[in-house]
Enzyme design. Structure first.
Site, mmCIF file in Angstrom:
data_model
loop_
_atom_site.group_PDB
_atom_site.id
_atom_site.type_symbol
_atom_site.label_atom_id
_atom_site.label_comp_id
_atom_site.label_asym_id
_atom_site.label_seq_id
_atom_site.Cartn_x
_atom_site.Cartn_y
_atom_site.Cartn_z
ATOM 1 N N ASP A 137 -96.611 -39.022 -77.586
ATOM 2 C CA ASP A 137 -97.490 -39.384 -78.711
ATOM 3 C C ASP A 137 -98.769 -38.536 -78.744
ATOM 4 O O ASP A 137 -99.252 -38.178 -79.821
ATOM 5 C CB ASP A 137 -97.871 -40.876 -78.629
ATOM 6 C CG ASP A 137 -96.743 -41.792 -79.077
ATOM 7 O OD1 ASP A 137 -95.972 -41.403 -79.973
ATOM 8 O OD2 ASP A 137 -96.629 -42.898 -78.521
ATOM 9 N N LYS A 161 -93.397 -49.937 -75.346
ATOM 10 C CA LYS A 161 -93.947 -48.749 -74.675
ATOM 11 C C LYS A 161 -94.600 -49.051 -73.321
ATOM 12 O O LYS A 161 -94.531 -48.225 -72.413
ATOM 13 C CB LYS A 161 -94.951 -48.052 -75.593
ATOM 14 C CG LYS A 161 -94.276 -47.429 -76.811
ATOM 15 C CD LYS A 161 -95.266 -46.660 -77.645
ATOM 16 C CE LYS A 161 -94.608 -46.101 -78.890
ATOM 17 N NZ LYS A 161 -95.524 -45.292 -79.703
#
Ligand code: NAP
Length: 280
Positions: A100, A64
């Site tokens: 997220d 990420k």
């Protein structure tokens, strides 16, 4: 040919293919979503492959942060947290986004059926998942964001980032063995977000000791891990309202799906796809 992939290292456990293909199928778009093991040193080459061959990608551990540096462009929410879990690919251009934070926000509202306005949020953990979600939650009208983390400097840096983006936010930081401060934070919090990797292994202990929990606590516990953990067992035994990370995974995936297709996904189909344990 698969036009969408989840990549990670490891990636065999990911529920994203089952969940995303259920959404694509419910929208009449077939089953175009697969998985691929990509090691960190292969990520730059993977981006070149994706640029020419794919329409969208989800990224999981450990990609990420590195993905944020490789994307051609970042959305503002990905830029703020420096984390990318979704790639949108169009005409050879790769945009990195982070879903997220929205995933956690929507999961909290769905699991506990209340708004976040004025709430006190306590994170346990200050790694990638906390970083990708805390700044977003800080912008949801909450009153306080605090962090308990083994490495104090990491918690302080993340708290400072939340304050930089949302100066009105209050809160503080503590380490897990600061008995008095952990107790104080837990007794005043509305939500405890468990965002450490402690619990991923079946025999892991709870990241916060059992003695901190008791029946009648107002805190609600959201464990980002979606299989049973010691913390979830403690919550159940003390009649504390709790939820696991399944709904967060579904909601961040739903946001990715909508970014790629412009279609609101069928969440019930995604939940059924999740339960199929990644079956494709
Ligand atoms: P990460 O960047 O590696 O961070 C790990 C965190 O766990 C850090 O806060 C670290 O503390 C802490 N930690 C690790 N080992 C520890 C130990 N032995 N004792 C105390 N603390 C420890 O990992 P991540 O990407 O943030 O992932 C964290 C969790 O979020 C994972 O369980 C993952 O499954 C979950 N997650 C769930 C979703 C979902 O959709 N449900 C999405 C993303 C992530 P230090 O800072 O001190 O090292």
């Amino acid at each position: 040919m698969e036009k969408y992939l989840v990549i990670g290292d490891p990636v065999g456990h990911s529920r994203s293919p089952g969940m995303q293909n259920a959404a694509f199928e419910a929208a009449g778009l077939g089953r175009p979503y697969g998985r691929r093991l990509v090691h960190p040193e292969e990520l730059a080459d993977f981006f070149e492959y994706a640029r020419k061959n794919l329409s969208g990608v989800n990224l999981t551990v450990p990609h990420k942060l590195q993905a944020a540096a490789l994307a051609d462009e970042l959305t503002s929410r990905a830029g703020v947290c420096g984390s990318v879990n979704t790639l949108l690919i169009s005409e050879g251009r790769i945009i990195g986004d982070s879903t997220d934070g929205v995933g956690l926000e929507e999961a909290l509202k769905y699991c506990f059926q209340e708004e976040l306005t004025g709430k006190k949020i306590l994170f346990c953990g200050a790694g990638g998942a906390a970083r990708a979600t805390a700044v977003h939650l800080a912008g949801c009208g909450v009153e306080e964001i605090s962090f308990i983390n083994r490495t104090a400097a990491r918690a302080e840096e993340l708290f400072a980032l939340c304050r930089k983006v949302h100066p009105e936010i209050t809160g503080s930081c503590a380490v897990p063995d600061d008995e008095k401060e952990v107790r104080r934070l837990l007794e005043s919090a509305d939500y405890l977000i468990q965002a450490t990797s402690v619990g991923l292994k079946a025999d892991d202990p709870s990241p916060l000791a059992e003695r901190f929990f008791h029946p009648g606590m107002k805190v609600k516990i959201f464990d980002t891990i979606y299989h049973p953990t010691a913390l979830q067992k403690i919550a159940a035994e003390n009649n504390i309202n709790w939820a696991n990370g399944m709904e967060m995974l579904i909601r961040q995936g739903a946001e990715s799906f909508e970014l790629w297709t412009g279609i609101k996904p069928d969440l019930a189909a995604m939940r059924r796809g999740f339960e199929l344990k990644g079956a494709e």
